[in-house]
Enzyme design. Structure first.
Site, PDB file in Angstrom:
ATOM      1  N   GLN A 140      14.395  60.924  68.339  1.00 22.85           N
ATOM      2  CA  GLN A 140      13.320  61.272  69.269  1.00 22.85           C
ATOM      3  C   GLN A 140      13.897  61.894  70.530  1.00 22.85           C
ATOM      4  OE1 GLN A 140      12.836  59.261  72.289  1.00 22.85           O
ATOM      5  NE2 GLN A 140      11.083  60.410  73.044  1.00 22.85           N
ATOM      6  N   TYR A 142      13.082  63.327  74.379  1.00 23.89           N
ATOM      7  CA  TYR A 142      12.302  63.644  75.577  1.00 23.89           C
ATOM      8  C   TYR A 142      12.847  64.949  76.142  1.00 23.89           C
ATOM      9  CZ  TYR A 142       9.972  59.072  75.939  1.00 23.89           C
ATOM     10  OH  TYR A 142       9.186  57.972  75.722  1.00 23.89           O
ATOM     11  N   THR A 168       8.719  64.184  71.866  1.00 25.73           N
ATOM     12  CA  THR A 168       7.575  63.532  72.502  1.00 25.73           C
ATOM     13  C   THR A 168       7.059  64.434  73.611  1.00 25.73           C
ATOM     14  OG1 THR A 168       8.403  61.324  72.000  1.00 25.73           O
ATOM     15  CG2 THR A 168       6.811  61.501  73.789  1.00 25.73           C
ATOM     16  N   ARG A 177       2.525  52.240  85.203  1.00 27.49           N
ATOM     17  CA  ARG A 177       2.367  50.977  84.492  1.00 27.49           C
ATOM     18  C   ARG A 177       2.444  49.845  85.511  1.00 27.49           C
ATOM     19  NH1 ARG A 177       6.466  53.294  79.797  1.00 27.49           N
ATOM     20  NH2 ARG A 177       5.173  55.151  79.413  1.00 27.49           N
ATOM     21  N   LYS A 244       5.240  64.616  68.681  1.00 22.02           N
ATOM     22  CA  LYS A 244       4.591  63.324  68.883  1.00 22.02           C
ATOM     23  C   LYS A 244       3.816  63.311  70.210  1.00 22.02           C
ATOM     24  CE  LYS A 244       5.648  58.355  69.150  1.00 22.02           C
ATOM     25  NZ  LYS A 244       5.096  58.071  70.488  1.00 22.02           N
ATOM     26  N   HIS A 268       0.678  57.278  73.011  1.00 25.61           N
ATOM     27  CA  HIS A 268       1.836  56.554  73.548  1.00 25.61           C
ATOM     28  C   HIS A 268       1.535  55.061  73.690  1.00 25.61           C
ATOM     29  CE1 HIS A 268       5.790  57.975  75.108  1.00 25.61           C
ATOM     30  NE2 HIS A 268       5.855  56.749  75.566  1.00 25.61           N
ATOM     31  N   GLY A 301      -1.434  51.037  68.202  1.00 23.25           N
ATOM     32  CA  GLY A 301      -2.308  49.919  67.873  1.00 23.25           C
ATOM     33  C   GLY A 301      -2.113  49.305  66.512  1.00 23.25           C
ATOM     34  N   ARG A 303      -1.128  46.907  63.834  1.00 24.20           N
ATOM     35  CA  ARG A 303      -0.729  45.498  63.935  1.00 24.20           C
ATOM     36  C   ARG A 303      -0.743  44.785  62.592  1.00 24.20           C
ATOM     37  NH1 ARG A 303       0.643  47.564  67.815  1.00 24.20           N
ATOM     38  NH2 ARG A 303       0.231  47.044  70.014  1.00 24.20           N
ATOM     39  N   ARG A 323       5.322  48.135  68.880  1.00 22.03           N
ATOM     40  CA  ARG A 323       5.519  46.839  69.515  1.00 22.03           C
ATOM     41  C   ARG A 323       5.824  45.691  68.552  1.00 22.03           C
ATOM     42  NH1 ARG A 323       1.397  49.299  72.771  1.00 22.03           N
ATOM     43  NH2 ARG A 323       1.883  49.354  75.016  1.00 22.03           N
TER      44      ARG A 323
END
Length: 376
Positions: A140, A142, A168, A177, A244, A268, A301, A303, A323
């Protein structure tokens, strides 16, 4: 701040963790607050963070019956590489925060599970070290102000045997954040961005309380990334190019026109612009626009195995898992990540069987219906 896990994970019996939510709860109980918030948090009011999950929960899959399916084949191809599941591990920064094994442990588990692992620009272990695990690697990227460093990273990724390059494009600047700002988040002395020089500003070196990671990226990242840069990158690498961070169908179409092999429909994980469309809502329109000219991957999202089935039914080629992998790493290092992928495989296999699907291709042919508030 410090990492509480020992090198072997020091985890409770991983067999007691029966789904990915169990893994998350176990990880949350182990990690320092600032590390936990760095992993879990989103930007702004975290509206998009919550909406990603709500949107997936609102997708009802319409199963087929009398399909005569006794065994489901979970294997597929993602961006030209074979995978045991329609899943790749998403790029995630500074994994040594969660466990001393960091990206090496995560990649080893991914390799054993037969799924690609995406090495991040902000990885806390170098791509050459991660490659020694033998895992299938993507890299990946940046977009950095130092164009020479961009070329160097691409060359290193190719030399290390990476099979795809993932750029990305949704971080011209890092989203604010608030959890990190409130915590004055910074990296401990033994965790650094292995591919970048200079490292991240330490808390005691900053003049204002805030996120050291955000300060560093604002210096290193080039916010002026544009279509010409994507065209330039396409000419500088022989690797398949994955873009992405795409949500608008027009952008997805332009990506494949410029030679991208795939796009990732992603916001993201709710960590950039708060209030944007949930990835699951954007996905079908992007799939329709791309119309088979390239692969369409999905993240934000996911899971569990049913979420993988939902994404496929909405038209995705596969998903990137974020995550939950870090929670597994925090709980048990390589073994913890292996447990996450084992649970995901079991859930997805069962979901295929219950939906009457013999394989991944059949799952992409399932119908869906909205089941949330306001659904007909």
């Amino acid at each position: 701040m410090g990492v509480r896990n020992s090198p072997d994970g020091g985890a409770e019996d991983l067999e007691d963790l029966v789904d990915l939510a169990d893994v998350e709860r176990a990880a949350v109980a182990r990690l320092p607050r600032d590390v936990r918030d760095f992993i879990a948090g989103g930007s702004g009011d975290e509206v998009t963070l919550a909406a990603n999950r709500a949107a997936l929960d609102g997708v009802g899959v319409v199963p087929r019956v009398l399909a005569g399916v006794e065994v489901a084949d979970t294997g597929t191809s993602l961006v030209g590489t074979e995978a045991a599941l329609p899943v790749a591990v998403a790029p995630m920064a500074y994994q040594c925060l969660a466990h001393p094994g960091g990206e090496v442990a995560t990649a080893a588990a991914a390799g054993a599970a037969g799924v690609p692992f995406t090495v991040g620009t902000l990885s806390s272990r170098a791509v050459e070290e991660i490659a020694k695990t033998g895992a299938t690697l993507w890299f990946q990227l940046y977009w950095l102000r130092d164009r020479g460093l961009v070329e160097e990273l691409v060359a290193r990724a190719e030399a290390a045997g990476c099979r795809a390059l993932v750029i990305t494009v949704d971080v011209p600047v890092m989203g604010r954040r608030r959890r990190d700002v409130r915590n004055g988040f910074s990296l401990p002395a033994d965790v650094r961005a292995a591919h970048l020089s200079g490292g991240v500003t330490r808390a005691h070196e900053r003049r204002e309380v805030g996120s050291g990671v955000a300060e560093h990226t604002s210096t290193a990242f080039d916010p002026a990334l544009g279509w010409r840069d994507v065209e330039w990158l396409r000419t500088r690498t022989r690797l398949p190019l994955v873009v992405k961070g795409v949500l608008d169908p027009r952008d997805a179409t332009r990506c494949v026109e410029l030679g991208a092999s795939a796009v990732v429909v992603s916001n993201h994980g709710g960590r950039q612009l708060d209030g944007v469309v949930p990835s699951a809502v954007a996905l079908p329109r992007v799939v329709e626009a791309v119309a088979g000219a390239g692969e369409v991957l999905f993240d934000s999202g996911v899971r569990g195995g049913v979420d993988v089935l939902r994404a496929l039914a909405l038209g995705a080629t596969g998903v990137l898992l974020g995550r939950p992998v870090l929670w597994g790493l925090a709980v048990g290092g390589e073994r913890g990540v292996a447990r996450v992928l084992e649970l995901l495989r079991a859930e997805f296999t069962q979901a295929l069987l219950l939906a009457g699907c013999a394989d991944v291709g059949a799952a992409r042919g399932l119908a869906t219906a909205l089941t949330g508030p306001g659904a007909p």
